[in-house]
Design a protein around this motif. Structure first.
Motif, PDB file in Angstrom:
ATOM      1  N   LEU A 128      -8.059 -57.105 -49.580  1.00 38.78           N
ATOM      2  CA  LEU A 128      -8.493 -55.963 -49.255  1.00 38.78           C
ATOM      3  C   LEU A 128      -9.643 -56.889 -48.847  1.00 38.78           C
ATOM      4  O   LEU A 128     -10.721 -56.623 -47.662  1.00 38.78           O
ATOM      5  N   GLU A 129     -10.278 -57.327 -49.162  1.00 36.91           N
ATOM      6  CA  GLU A 129     -11.656 -58.085 -49.603  1.00 36.91           C
ATOM      7  C   GLU A 129     -12.333 -59.012 -48.369  1.00 36.91           C
ATOM      8  O   GLU A 129     -12.781 -59.049 -47.406  1.00 36.91           O
ATOM      9  N   GLU A 130     -10.804 -59.482 -47.975  1.00 36.01           N
ATOM     10  CA  GLU A 130     -11.111 -60.606 -47.230  1.00 36.01           C
ATOM     11  C   GLU A 130     -10.927 -60.154 -46.173  1.00 36.01           C
ATOM     12  O   GLU A 130     -10.995 -60.447 -44.857  1.00 36.01           O
ATOM     13  N   CYS A 131     -10.047 -58.807 -45.642  1.00 30.62           N
ATOM     14  CA  CYS A 131      -9.496 -58.043 -44.298  1.00 30.62           C
ATOM     15  C   CYS A 131     -11.365 -57.388 -44.141  1.00 30.62           C
ATOM     16  O   CYS A 131     -11.410 -57.290 -43.259  1.00 30.62           O
ATOM     17  N   ALA A 186       6.245 -51.549 -56.236  1.00 33.60           N
ATOM     18  CA  ALA A 186       5.944 -52.757 -56.955  1.00 33.60           C
ATOM     19  C   ALA A 186       4.862 -53.646 -56.595  1.00 33.60           C
ATOM     20  O   ALA A 186       4.171 -54.647 -57.423  1.00 33.60           O
ATOM     21  N   ALA A 187       4.174 -53.294 -55.404  1.00 33.86           N
ATOM     22  CA  ALA A 187       3.265 -54.274 -54.847  1.00 33.86           C
ATOM     23  C   ALA A 187       2.608 -53.389 -54.105  1.00 33.86           C
ATOM     24  O   ALA A 187       2.831 -51.985 -53.291  1.00 33.86           O
ATOM     25  N   TYR A 188       1.273 -53.225 -53.475  1.00 37.27           N
ATOM     26  CA  TYR A 188       0.401 -52.108 -52.699  1.00 37.27           C
ATOM     27  C   TYR A 188      -0.321 -53.104 -51.707  1.00 37.27           C
ATOM     28  O   TYR A 188      -1.033 -54.108 -51.577  1.00 37.27           O
ATOM     29  N   GLY A 189      -0.153 -52.686 -50.190  1.00 37.99           N
ATOM     30  CA  GLY A 189      -1.197 -53.580 -48.984  1.00 37.99           C
ATOM     31  C   GLY A 189      -2.572 -53.147 -48.419  1.00 37.99           C
ATOM     32  O   GLY A 189      -2.712 -51.386 -49.092  1.00 37.99           O
ATOM     33  N   PHE A 190      -2.994 -53.628 -48.044  1.00 37.45           N
ATOM     34  CA  PHE A 190      -4.547 -53.259 -48.187  1.00 37.45           C
ATOM     35  C   PHE A 190      -4.610 -53.777 -46.659  1.00 37.45           C
ATOM     36  O   PHE A 190      -3.573 -54.917 -46.224  1.00 37.45           O
ATOM     37  N   GLY A 191      -5.774 -53.143 -46.195  1.00 37.49           N
ATOM     38  CA  GLY A 191      -6.246 -53.808 -44.753  1.00 37.49           C
ATOM     39  C   GLY A 191      -7.623 -53.006 -44.517  1.00 37.49           C
ATOM     40  O   GLY A 191      -7.915 -52.290 -44.868  1.00 37.49           O
ATOM     41  N   ALA A 192      -7.588 -53.766 -43.416  1.00 39.71           N
ATOM     42  CA  ALA A 192      -8.932 -52.730 -42.961  1.00 39.71           C
ATOM     43  C   ALA A 192      -9.262 -52.682 -41.370  1.00 39.71           C
ATOM     44  O   ALA A 192      -8.600 -53.932 -41.050  1.00 39.71           O
ATOM     45  N   HIS A 193      -9.606 -52.324 -40.828  1.00 42.47           N
ATOM     46  CA  HIS A 193     -10.157 -51.944 -39.153  1.00 42.47           C
ATOM     47  C   HIS A 193     -11.258 -51.882 -39.293  1.00 42.47           C
ATOM     48  O   HIS A 193     -12.095 -51.227 -39.515  1.00 42.47           O
ATOM     49  N   VAL A 194     -11.942 -52.042 -38.025  1.00 40.33           N
ATOM     50  CA  VAL A 194     -13.038 -51.809 -37.236  1.00 40.33           C
ATOM     51  C   VAL A 194     -12.966 -51.367 -35.190  1.00 40.33           C
ATOM     52  O   VAL A 194     -12.560 -52.522 -35.063  1.00 40.33           O
ATOM     53  N   ALA A 195     -12.802 -50.196 -35.613  1.00 42.08           N
ATOM     54  CA  ALA A 195     -12.867 -50.023 -33.446  1.00 42.08           C
ATOM     55  C   ALA A 195     -14.511 -49.998 -33.722  1.00 42.08           C
ATOM     56  O   ALA A 195     -15.898 -49.692 -34.204  1.00 42.08           O
ATOM     57  N   GLU A 196     -14.125 -49.988 -31.772  1.00 41.21           N
ATOM     58  CA  GLU A 196     -15.439 -49.931 -31.216  1.00 41.21           C
ATOM     59  C   GLU A 196     -14.992 -48.580 -29.928  1.00 41.21           C
ATOM     60  O   GLU A 196     -14.376 -49.064 -29.584  1.00 41.21           O
ATOM     61  N   VAL A 197     -16.486 -47.818 -30.261  1.00 38.72           N
ATOM     62  CA  VAL A 197     -16.335 -46.420 -28.952  1.00 38.72           C
ATOM     63  C   VAL A 197     -17.015 -46.836 -28.631  1.00 38.72           C
ATOM     64  O   VAL A 197     -18.474 -47.042 -28.615  1.00 38.72           O
ATOM     65  N   GLU A 198     -17.265 -45.866 -26.973  1.00 32.35           N
ATOM     66  CA  GLU A 198     -18.321 -45.475 -25.968  1.00 32.35           C
ATOM     67  C   GLU A 198     -17.941 -44.338 -26.403  1.00 32.35           C
ATOM     68  O   GLU A 198     -16.835 -43.757 -25.415  1.00 32.35           O
ATOM     69  N   VAL A 199     -19.088 -43.110 -26.294  1.00 33.42           N
ATOM     70  CA  VAL A 199     -18.643 -41.962 -26.148  1.00 33.42           C
ATOM     71  C   VAL A 199     -19.526 -41.114 -24.624  1.00 33.42           C
ATOM     72  O   VAL A 199     -20.535 -41.504 -24.358  1.00 33.42           O
ATOM     73  N   ASP A 200     -19.145 -40.323 -24.389  1.00 31.19           N
ATOM     74  CA  ASP A 200     -19.589 -40.020 -22.692  1.00 31.19           C
ATOM     75  C   ASP A 200     -20.509 -38.905 -23.766  1.00 31.19           C
ATOM     76  O   ASP A 200     -19.519 -37.697 -23.383  1.00 31.19           O
TER      77      ASP A 200
END
Ligand code: FES
Ligand code: FES
Lengths: 160, 737
Positions: B375-378, B578-592
């Motif tokens: 998780l930290e690395e992601c 028996a194992a857990y997956g982790f991850g992270a996303h960053v989104a960039e948006v533009e809002v009108d």
């Protein structure tokens, strides 16, 4: 009623119901099941084929309207039993997961490459926007089309 | 298939009604009709969780689309005409569509026949850990708010298609895309009173599922009933409209969530009141709360947590086990509050996430034993790639923003059934062709290739020497089924175990034939090599023939069953995976700001996949999952008016197209899980989980408003903009300090 048409270069003459669609002619009458059925309302693009080179959703096209035309389906992309360049590019790029959208994607992409040999990414996305894919997120499909376009443009090896 | 008939289903036009009478005489009389069935003339028993469903409804219907009768006819047109000739008299009953109204004891009861159900509450999920009240008193900041997820649909491009056929000896063969094949067989037998040892389930290539093809549906039973009645094979194809109204959906879930933290950003508690609107029947969807709860208690280190959840019945199409299974919904709430609480404390949300990140060796409050954890690395990767530190909070003038979200999800099986196992058989023949017969199913997720790679690697043969067979219950060993991102991990471990035994058998023969000790032998690329003796190389085919084609010869074949060391949760406690997956996303948006239109400009993702056995297909799973997550975030919704799905078609549903999905950046983080096959963990669902939360946070960064629901369609965002919808900060740490 009767239709006469060419499919992937072979001539066919068949009796059909007046309301039969091109999709049912291909899948049921001719047994060419590469073209897929996903909605019957023109929304998914899985049934896309080329009629005289133009991409058409075959579920909305009446079979009698294609009388006298030249139809290309995904089966027609093969070259002497080998995958065509676009198909091979799809495989290399992981552009098919379940593969259900793939025949329609290939036909839309083929139509694009025939009218635009060097499409930009945005043009490819636009050209494929009538073909829904639920598996891939599209990027690998776009990559495959870019790669095929590039290889078609590459100068032909003189020694070949 | 000769004599194949076409099946079709008559569905209820009423959201809630008593069936007064049904007249099938005209339909039966139509030439070409071979059977007309309804609850009054078939054998069927209740099925589903708490046995709250039955294939053909006899007493009453509970949503628009509920199955009432069915026909088998010579062709589709005749079948459709026959449906029109069936007359059903209904007595409409009062309806309830809103899950909060449904909770009101005075609202109409949808399952009055079930004695163990109080009101419309199908199920409660209550959880307490630690002292939430004490944590609350201690908190420097508390944020609270409502977060809602809509009814959505899995929408595979191929709809459900079933064929059923009885042979003269009463043996039933069903061709079905359902990927819990062994359970499917048992459910068919239990409901219809068939002998399950006389059922074969064959799975043809599947045009996508995304969980939509996990649940057994009424149409599965109905196809078999029609074949039984007509003594002919029957094929039933769901139209695209039926796929929306009559197969399983993603349940709407509403979260009232509170999060508290101390002044340094250490999380102190989460407190959730949840209403899951699962529709007219339980299906598997009622259990999506299992996963939603895990995210509330175990996403980051949370010392105290409380969950009160009601799964309620409403008069709508019911929920199933769609990809992510409750997690995109829960993450939408939890990860927005991570940024809200950081903002309330004047801290950077990434710092707050890192401070609270799960670590290898942690056991979460629900007893989930975290082994590998990237998780930290992601988080660090997407922070860096998105330019988070320089850009978040600086682009509001340009109406742009960045938002993040992380996730935890099972990645090593999920024990929701007594067994969590999968069988495998591996054999080598005299040509050196290797065949893996696996219990797992291929749905387009790429498991066939991954399993073949595992076997090829383990034995030491080229990939194209391995053939995979996975489609027939007569042939393949038992498996729970494809769900919970478990195939690479569980079926992969089973295949690996069987392949190890096969390699040992091959080496035994090599010792005998080549006269070298086993520790000097290796199998490389389909050839047995003896170290230090180039002369003695022998291709596996030749070795196999030496073993087989002689007196007292023998074959090479091995079986294995891998059941991961997981626990069935008791009172929501136990190591479910028996194992857990982790991850992270960053989104960039533009809002009108004028229209409320949200444009997704970028999505950076990093996923801890244990090991990427087939990196191209791992990427493809994450890109495809993220695209579905983007669809949830921005466009997908089954809009329902008075129980009626307004537009059950692909045009209006809002599936993202090639122009809607940007190029997604995928980083595969390898943590080499100790129990995964070659270190791999499951990742099939992962991609879909964070996008809605990340995009909502990005919208908040771009505009200052706080999204309360998805999809974040323009008019909804505009509404929030106009109303100035903000974070609800119950206690503001930084301000007090
Ligand atoms: S089947 Fe023709 S567009 Fe979907
Ligand atoms: S590959 Fe499955 S729909 Fe496109």
């Amino acid at each position: 009623m009767r239709v006469e048409l060419s499919v992937n270069g072979d001539p066919y003459r068949r009796e059909i119901e007046p309301d039969a669609t091109l999709l049912s002619l291909l899948r049921e009458t001719l047994g060419l099941t590469g073209t897929k059925w996903g909605c019957e309302t023109g929304d998914c693009g899985a049934c896309t084929v080329l009629v005289d080179g133009e991409p058409v959703v075959s579920c909305l096209q009446l079979a009698r309207q294609v009388d006298g035309t030249d139809v290309t389906t995904v089966e027609g992309l093969e070259v002497e039993g080998e995958l065509g360049d676009l198909q091979a590019a799809f495989v290399r790029n992981g552009a098919a997961q379940c593969g259900f959208c793939t025949p329609g994607m290939l036909m839309s992409a083929e139509a694009l490459l025939r009218r635009n040999e060097a499409p930009a990414e945005a043009e490819i996305r636009e050209a494929l926007s009538g073909n829904l894919c639920r598996c891939t997120g599209y990027s690998k499909i776009v990559d495959a089309v870019l790669e095929a376009a590039e290889s078609r443009q590459a100068p032909v090896d003189a020694s070949a | 298939m000769s004599g194949l008939l076409v099946g079709a289903i008559l569905r209820s036009p009423h959201p809630h009604a008593r069936i007064v009478s049904i007249d099938i005489s005209e339909a039966e009389a139509l030439p070409g009709v071979h059977a007309v069935i309804h609850a009054g003339n078939v054998e069927q028993r209740p099925y589903g969780y708490n046995h709250d469903n039955v294939p053909l409804k006899g007493e009453k219907v509970r949503f628009i689309g509920d199955e009432v009768a069915a026909v088998a006819a010579v062709d589709e047109e005749t079948a459709r005409r026959a449906l029109e000739l069936i007359t059903v008299q209904y007595e409409p009953l009062p309806t309830v569509f809103d899950p909060f109204e449904s909770l009101d004891p005075s609202s109409p009861q949808i399952h009055d026949e079930l004695e163990n159900v109080e009101g419309n509450v199908a199920m409660r999920w209550d959880w307490d850990h630690g002292d939430v009240a004490a944590a609350e008193a201690e908190a420097a900041a508390i944020v609270e708010g409502m977060y809602s997820a809509p009814q959505a649909a899995p929408v595979p491009i191929e709809t459900h298609i079933v064929i059923a056929s009885f042979d003269p000896a009463e043996h039933l063969t069903v061709w079905s895309p359902i990927h819990m094949v062994f359970m499917y067989r048992k459910e068919l037998a239990d409901c219809l009173g068939l002998d399950w040892e006389h059922i074969t389930v064959i799975q043809p290539p599947v045009g996508g599922s995304f969980g939509g093809k996990i649940d057994i549906d009424p149409h599965d039973f109905i196809t078999v009933m029609l074949a039984r009645k007509t003594r002919r094979p029957v094929k039933l194809v769901m139209s695209r409209e039926e796929e929306f109204i009559g197969t399983r959906t993603r349940q709407p879930i509403h979260f009232k969530l509170r999060t508290g933290a101390d002044a340094d950003g250490n999380l102190l508690f989460r407190d959730a009141e949840i209403v899951s609107d699962n529709g007219a029947y339980n299906g598997w969807g009622s259990h999506a709360m299992l996963v939603a709860m895990q995210t509330i208690t175990s996403m980051y280190r949370v010392p105290a947590s409380r969950v009160r959840c009601a799964v309620v019945y409403t008069n709508k199409n019911y929920g199933g086990s769609v990809r992510g299974f409750g997690n995109p919904q829960a993450t939408f709430a939890v990860e927005q509050q991570m940024e809200e609480i950081a903002d309330a404390l004047g801290l950077d949300p990434m710092d707050v996430r890192l401070r609270n990140a799960n670590q290898p060796g942690d056991v979460t409050p629900q007893g989930m034993q975290i082994t590998s954890c990237g998780l930290e690395e992601c988080l660090e990767i997407v922070r860096e790639q998105s330019g988070w530190d320089k850009r978040r909070g600086t682009m509001r003038e340009r109406h742009r923003g960045l938002g993040a979200a992380a996730f935890v999800h099972v990645g090593g099986g999920a024990r929701i059934y007594r067994s969590d196992g999968c069988g495998a058989m591996v054999k080598v023949d005299d040509s050196a062709q290797v065949t893996l017969i696996t219990g797992a199913s291929e749905l387009g997720q790429g498991s066939e290739t991954v399993l073949a790679m595992i076997v090829a690697e383990e034995i030491g043969v080229p990939l194209d020497a391995v053939h995979v067979i996975n489609s027939n219950t007569d042939v393949k060993p038992w498996d729970v089924g494809v769900h919970a991102s478990r195939t690479t991990f569980v079926a992969g471990n089973a295949a690996k175990l069987a392949a190890t035994k096969v390699r040992e058998q091959l080496l035994e023969t090599a010792v005998e034939v080549l006269g070298a000790p086993v520790d000097e032998l290796r199998i490389v690329d389909g050839v047995v090599e003896v170290s230090g003796d180039e002369e003695k190389r022998m291709p596996l085919g030749k070795l196999m023939r030496r073993r087989l084609l002689r007196e007292q010869g023998s074959i090479v074949m091995a079986t294995a069953f891998y059941d991961p060391p997981t626990q069935m949760q008791k009172d929501y406690y136990g190591n479910v995976s028996a194992a857990y997956g982790f991850g992270a996303h960053v989104a960039e948006v533009e809002v009108d700001p004028g229209t409320g239109m949200v444009r997704l400009l970028n999505l950076w993702t990093a996923h801890d996949v244990g090991r990427a056995i087939n990196p191209m297909s791992a990427e493809g799973q994450i890109e495809g999952g993220a695209a579905m997550g983007i669809g949830l975030a921005l466009s997908e919704e089954l809009v329902i008016f008075d129980g009626q799905i307004a537009a059950p078609n692909l045009h209006d549903y809002g599936l993202p197209t090639a122009v809607d999905v940007p190029r997604i950046v995928v980083n595969l983080v390898e943590t080499i899980d100790p129990r995964g096959p070659f270190g791999a963990k499951g990742l099939g669902e992962a991609g879909i989980i964070p996008p809605a939360a990340a995009i909502a946070n990005a919208v908040a960064d771009a505009t200052g408003i706080r999204p309360r629901a998805y999809p974040m369609r323009p008019w909804k965002v505009k509404e929030w903009l106009d109303a100035g919808e903000r974070s609800h900060v119950a206690r503001q740490g930084a301000a007090d300090a």
